[in-house]
Design an enzyme around this catalytic site. Structure first.
Site, PDB file in Angstrom:
ATOM      1  N   LYS A 116     -70.753 -28.417  -6.016  1.00  0.00           N
ATOM      2  CA  LYS A 116     -70.536 -27.083  -5.460  1.00  0.00           C
ATOM      3  C   LYS A 116     -69.054 -26.704  -5.417  1.00  0.00           C
ATOM      4  O   LYS A 116     -68.699 -25.530  -5.556  1.00  0.00           O
ATOM      5  CB  LYS A 116     -71.154 -26.988  -4.065  1.00  0.00           C
ATOM      6  CG  LYS A 116     -72.677 -26.884  -4.064  1.00  0.00           C
ATOM      7  CD  LYS A 116     -73.198 -26.679  -2.650  1.00  0.00           C
ATOM      8  CE  LYS A 116     -74.694 -26.341  -2.657  1.00  0.00           C
ATOM      9  NZ  LYS A 116     -75.524 -27.386  -3.250  1.00  0.00           N
ATOM     10  N   HIS A 235     -84.271 -23.139   5.009  1.00  0.00           N
ATOM     11  CA  HIS A 235     -83.542 -23.027   3.740  1.00  0.00           C
ATOM     12  C   HIS A 235     -84.436 -23.245   2.526  1.00  0.00           C
ATOM     13  O   HIS A 235     -83.945 -23.472   1.425  1.00  0.00           O
ATOM     14  CB  HIS A 235     -82.361 -23.997   3.689  1.00  0.00           C
ATOM     15  CG  HIS A 235     -81.407 -23.849   4.829  1.00  0.00           C
ATOM     16  ND1 HIS A 235     -80.643 -22.715   5.016  1.00  0.00           N
ATOM     17  CD2 HIS A 235     -81.089 -24.684   5.862  1.00  0.00           C
ATOM     18  CE1 HIS A 235     -79.899 -22.854   6.098  1.00  0.00           C
ATOM     19  NE2 HIS A 235     -80.149 -24.027   6.625  1.00  0.00           N
ATOM     20  N   GLU A 275     -77.100 -17.767  -8.188  1.00  0.00           N
ATOM     21  CA  GLU A 275     -77.570 -17.376  -6.867  1.00  0.00           C
ATOM     22  C   GLU A 275     -76.423 -16.808  -6.034  1.00  0.00           C
ATOM     23  O   GLU A 275     -75.306 -17.327  -6.045  1.00  0.00           O
ATOM     24  CB  GLU A 275     -78.208 -18.570  -6.155  1.00  0.00           C
ATOM     25  CG  GLU A 275     -79.392 -19.146  -6.919  1.00  0.00           C
ATOM     26  CD  GLU A 275     -80.341 -19.933  -6.047  1.00  0.00           C
ATOM     27  OE1 GLU A 275     -80.135 -19.951  -4.815  1.00  0.00           O
ATOM     28  OE2 GLU A 275     -81.290 -20.517  -6.586  1.00  0.00           O
ATOM     29  N   GLU A 291     -74.532 -20.676  -5.878  1.00  0.00           N
ATOM     30  CA  GLU A 291     -74.648 -21.822  -6.765  1.00  0.00           C
ATOM     31  C   GLU A 291     -75.299 -21.399  -8.075  1.00  0.00           C
ATOM     32  O   GLU A 291     -75.785 -20.280  -8.203  1.00  0.00           O
ATOM     33  CB  GLU A 291     -75.474 -22.946  -6.122  1.00  0.00           C
ATOM     34  CG  GLU A 291     -76.931 -22.570  -5.861  1.00  0.00           C
ATOM     35  CD  GLU A 291     -77.719 -23.692  -5.200  1.00  0.00           C
ATOM     36  OE1 GLU A 291     -77.159 -24.791  -5.035  1.00  0.00           O
ATOM     37  OE2 GLU A 291     -78.890 -23.458  -4.860  1.00  0.00           O
ATOM     38  N   ARG A 295     -81.350 -24.805 -14.980  1.00  0.00           N
ATOM     39  CA  ARG A 295     -82.677 -25.137 -15.474  1.00  0.00           C
ATOM     40  C   ARG A 295     -83.555 -23.900 -15.368  1.00  0.00           C
ATOM     41  O   ARG A 295     -83.128 -22.862 -14.851  1.00  0.00           O
ATOM     42  CB  ARG A 295     -83.290 -26.258 -14.636  1.00  0.00           C
ATOM     43  CG  ARG A 295     -83.319 -25.923 -13.147  1.00  0.00           C
ATOM     44  CD  ARG A 295     -84.029 -26.951 -12.308  1.00  0.00           C
ATOM     45  NE  ARG A 295     -83.774 -26.778 -10.892  1.00  0.00           N
ATOM     46  CZ  ARG A 295     -84.357 -25.910 -10.095  1.00  0.00           C
ATOM     47  NH1 ARG A 295     -85.247 -25.058 -10.611  1.00  0.00           N
ATOM     48  NH2 ARG A 295     -84.073 -25.837  -8.823  1.00  0.00           N
TER      49      ARG A 295
END
Length: 385
Positions: A116, A235, A275, A291, A295
């Site tokens: 990150k 989350h 995102e 992030e 995929r």
């Protein structure tokens, strides 16, 4: 085009990839653990390969077994699906070293976006808005305290190698910081093998928006509009819908542009999801990078439903070195699509996630697992335009 594909996964996503292979006339090889010897995802495969015992660590998470299966059956490409090794840079690198085409971004991209701190720094350099906070990850309580004081409370702690919300901690006041940091480090080490944390400003009521992007090896990058996943529990996403509802046109365009700009900056190839979180305070126009998922997403069917495109087909075309099938101005969206995930909890255990197991009288299935449910209701598969 790929001639024979190893599907390095099981279940729903393996069947999804197989469906596109059958339509395109691509032979596919299916893998299975001992527990999946009669599983539905094996149907129609050119060949079925046993890759190990029932535990995933001894089968679906064994890169060596998967690559060996691909080579022994004459495959020229590997599709990782989602979950398991889909965002594992070592697997992508090993596949390439073995002479196999990895259906996804390159190993270096996966590694960079899996950290990150690195991802945030690269996006900031590309002019993509990022949350105020630390630029480097650390396990030092003193460094985290200094960053939190600079940002201002409340703040959120994020494991640098994390995903799915695991290990994230919201801190309302300085007095709660030290024990929360210790707990987050323990969880991060246990789940990801890396205890380093980022500290960032915490937005109390954000909207969570993700933009589907595609890049090819010829330098082309497009977006396939956005999905909203603001309805979450612990989350974990519960409802996914495309496109996002009630976004001003200028904010929509800015989000999509930021995702494309970020993808171009890192030379992104194949399918990916950028995102963002949108600050609902004020005029609601401020958004920040969160992030990149390197995929195919579980929720890709809602994007397929509004665009009429087959994202797996696009993945295979790009992996074969072809250009993106459509330019940005040729991609359109129509209608609205929703995907819902079933989230089961045990109210007698503090509402702990409980995906399956024992039945209690008159109630839903419960168990002692700490993992959230992944049972999903999907949109009808889309067709290629």
């Amino acid at each position: 085009m790929v001639k024979r594909l190893l599907i390095a996964n099981r279940g729903e996503i393996a069947r999804r990839i197989a469906r596109t292979c059958r339509r395109l006339g691509i032979e596919y090889v299916a893998v299975h653990s001992e527990a999946d010897a009669a599983a539905a995802h094996l149907d129609g495969a050119f060949e079925q390969v046993l890759i190990g015992p029932s535990p995933a660590a001894d089968s679906y998470l064994r890169a060596d077994a998967l690559i060996d299966a691909a080579l022994r059956t004459g495959c020229d490409a590997v599709h990782p699906g989602y979950g398991f090794l889909s965002e594992n840079a070592e697997f992508a690198a090993a596949a390439a070293e073995a002479g196999l085409v990895f259906v996804g971004p390159g190993a270096s991209t996966i590694a960079a976006m899996g950290d990150k701190a690195i991802a945030k720094r690269l996006m900031a350099e590309a002019g993509v808005p990022v949350l105020p906070g630390s630029s480097d990850a650390t396990e030092s309580v003193d460094e985290i305290r200094a960053n939190a004081a600079r940002i201002g409370y409340p703040v959120i702690l994020k494991p640098v190698a994390g995903g799915g919300g695991k290990g994230m901690q919201v801190i309302e006041r300085e007095g709660d910081l030290a024990p929360a940091v210790e707990a987050a480090i323990r969880l991060a080490r246990a789940n990801f093998g890396d205890g380093r944390l980022l500290v960032e400003r915490y937005l109390r009521r954000p909207r969570h928006i993700e933009v589907q992007v595609f890049g090819d090896t010829h330098g082309n990058v497009v977006h396939l509009f956005e999905r909203e996943c603001s309805l979450q529990r612990r989350h974990q996403k519960i409802v996914e819908e495309a496109p996002a509802v009630g976004l001003p046109v200028d904010v929509q365009e800015a989000l999509r542009s930021a995702a494309v700009r970020g993808a171009q900056a890192i030379g992104y190839v194949n399918a990916g999801t950028f995102e963002f979180i949108l600050d609902s305070a004020g005029d609601g126009s401020g958004f920040y990078f969160l992030e990149v998922n390197t995929r195919l997403q579980v929720e890709h069917p809602v994007t397929e439903a509004i665009t009429g495109l087959d994202l797996v087909e696009w993945q295979l075309l790009v992996a074969a070195g072809e250009r993106l099938p459509l330019a940005q101005d040729e991609i359109t969206a129509s209608g609205h699509a929703v995907e819902v995930r079933v989230y089961a909890e045990d109210p007698d255990a503090g509402f702990r996630p409980a995906p399956a197991g024992r039945w209690w009288p008159g109630g839903p299935p419960m168990c002692g697992s700490t993992r959230p449910s992944t049972t999903r209701a999907r949109c009808r598969p889309s067709t290629t335009r």
